[in-house]
Scaffold this motif. Structure first.
Motif, PDB file in Angstrom:
ATOM      1  N   SER A 133      60.629  56.033  32.671  1.00  0.00           N
ATOM      2  CA  SER A 133      60.403  56.928  33.808  1.00  0.00           C
ATOM      3  C   SER A 133      61.594  57.857  34.019  1.00  0.00           C
ATOM      4  CB  SER A 133      60.140  56.109  35.080  1.00  0.00           C
ATOM      5  OG  SER A 133      61.250  55.290  35.399  1.00  0.00           O
ATOM      6  N   GLU A 134      62.803  57.340  33.832  1.00  0.00           N
ATOM      7  CA  GLU A 134      63.994  58.180  33.962  1.00  0.00           C
ATOM      8  C   GLU A 134      64.035  59.246  32.873  1.00  0.00           C
ATOM      9  OE1 GLU A 134      66.864  54.751  36.003  1.00  0.00           O
ATOM     10  OE2 GLU A 134      66.970  55.172  33.846  1.00  0.00           O
ATOM     11  N   TRP A 136      61.396  60.660  31.529  1.00  0.00           N
ATOM     12  CA  TRP A 136      60.429  61.685  31.917  1.00  0.00           C
ATOM     13  C   TRP A 136      61.026  62.631  32.962  1.00  0.00           C
ATOM     14  CZ3 TRP A 136      56.476  63.490  29.494  1.00  0.00           C
ATOM     15  CH2 TRP A 136      55.739  62.666  28.635  1.00  0.00           C
ATOM     16  N   TRP A 137      61.756  62.067  33.931  1.00  0.00           N
ATOM     17  CA  TRP A 137      62.389  62.918  34.938  1.00  0.00           C
ATOM     18  C   TRP A 137      63.442  63.819  34.307  1.00  0.00           C
ATOM     19  CZ3 TRP A 137      60.347  63.985  39.336  1.00  0.00           C
ATOM     20  CH2 TRP A 137      59.566  63.042  40.012  1.00  0.00           C
ATOM     21  N   MET A 140      61.588  66.651  32.467  1.00  0.00           N
ATOM     22  CA  MET A 140      61.059  67.670  33.388  1.00  0.00           C
ATOM     23  C   MET A 140      62.185  68.526  33.962  1.00  0.00           C
ATOM     24  SD  MET A 140      57.853  65.837  35.356  1.00  0.00           S
ATOM     25  CE  MET A 140      58.680  64.288  35.726  1.00  0.00           C
ATOM     26  N   LEU A 141      63.336  67.907  34.247  1.00  0.00           N
ATOM     27  CA  LEU A 141      64.480  68.676  34.733  1.00  0.00           C
ATOM     28  C   LEU A 141      64.930  69.680  33.683  1.00  0.00           C
ATOM     29  CD1 LEU A 141      66.794  69.189  36.748  1.00  0.00           C
ATOM     30  CD2 LEU A 141      68.078  67.380  35.574  1.00  0.00           C
ATOM     31  N   LEU A 186      70.416  67.855  41.065  1.00  0.00           N
ATOM     32  CA  LEU A 186      69.455  67.090  40.263  1.00  0.00           C
ATOM     33  C   LEU A 186      70.047  66.721  38.901  1.00  0.00           C
ATOM     34  CD1 LEU A 186      66.170  69.059  41.056  1.00  0.00           C
ATOM     35  CD2 LEU A 186      66.815  66.786  41.893  1.00  0.00           C
ATOM     36  N   LEU A 190      70.292  62.791  37.831  1.00  0.00           N
ATOM     37  CA  LEU A 190      69.452  62.304  36.742  1.00  0.00           C
ATOM     38  C   LEU A 190      70.243  61.963  35.481  1.00  0.00           C
ATOM     39  CD1 LEU A 190      66.279  64.547  37.154  1.00  0.00           C
ATOM     40  CD2 LEU A 190      66.660  62.198  37.920  1.00  0.00           C
TER      41      LEU A 190
END
Length: 269
Positions: A133-134, A136-137, A140-141, A186, A190
């Motif tokens: 999940s990290e 994926w974030w 996207m960033l 962000l 992240l």
């Protein structure tokens, strides 16, 4: 070499490799802006303020990265607001949010029942524990950052190198500043799992310092920064794995060593 290639058979190392790629791109781009704009201290303030969100997340029992995002974005907006609207000196504004975030983080962690075993991975990083999940974030960033800088690079450069001229030209400088500060926040949060809160600022500045040895062009600076960040992070990751030492510290040590070697090469070549 075979031992290194065999590592890619493991799921945790594949995730660590992807995290390295994503971190290199985001930190390469955002770090280049930070260095060009000379706002490294602001980034440090955002980084340490995010610890308050991590502490709150531990206390209330939700995802620490979500808490860090909330505090990082809030501190980024707060620094801009205090500086531009409340007319507080920028260094004072940064110090206020930096201190507030760290103080709240310590209080929240102290109030959290029991022991918080994952806290060290957020403070000092552990790239080998990055989750899907990290990733994926982070992915996207990267998409958002690449798209934003591709579409608005000229405006960003105007603001970075001559804010007064940008205002005279009619650019919405304040809007761009708030958006970029949000992206900085962000990026910091992240990538915390890569090198941790304590060391993330180094990933945003050392590769850029290395790249600055060879170019002053902003576009080339981004490319070289991302490349040096990737090489240094991967070498540090291998060193960390084979010597069984903390990954965040190994990565930053490698980046500093690379900078020193490149500096020597630049002198004699």
């Amino acid at each position: 070499m075979n031992a290194i290639l065999e590592l890619f058979n493991y799921d945790f190392f594949q995730k660590a490799f992807l995290a390295t790629v994503f971190a290199s791109i985001s930190c390469g781009i955002i770090g280049s802006y930070i260095v060009a704009r000379r706002i490294v201290f602001i980034s440090g303030g955002i980084t340490h303020a995010s610890f308050g969100g991590i502490g709150l997340a531990f206390l209330l029992g939700f995802n620490p990265l979500l808490g860090a995002v909330l505090f990082a974005v809030m501190s980024a907006m707060g620094i801009q607001f205090f500086t531009k609207v409340a007319e507080i000196r920028e260094d004072s504004s940064i110090a206020i949010w930096w201190s507030l975030g760290m103080a709240l983080g310590i209080i929240f962690v102290f109030l959290t029942p029991g022991y918080t075993p994952n806290l060290m991975s957020y403070l000092f990083g552990n790239i080998l524990t990055v989750t899907s999940s990290e990733l994926w974030w982070m992915f996207m960033l990267n998409l958002v950052i690449v798209l934003f800088f591709t579409l608005f690079l000229r405006q960003i450069l105007y603001i970075a190198f001559d804010e007064e001229y940008a205002r005279t030209a009619g650019l919405p400088v304040d809007l761009y500043n708030y958006l970029i500060m949000t992206l900085i926040a962000l990026t910091v949060v992240l990538n915390i799992r890569v090198v941790g809160i304590i060391l993330i600022l180094s990933l945003l500045t050392i590769p850029q310092a290395s790249a600055n040895l060879f170019t002053k062009d902003f576009k080339k600076l981004i490319v070289l920064s991302s490349m040096f960040a990737f090489i240094g992070t991967m070498i540090g990751l291998f060193i960390s794995y084979f010597l069984d030492i903390p990954s965040g510290a190994a990565i930053i040590f490698t980046l500093v060593l690379m900078f020193g070697l490149l500096r020597v090469v630049k002198i004699f070549v």
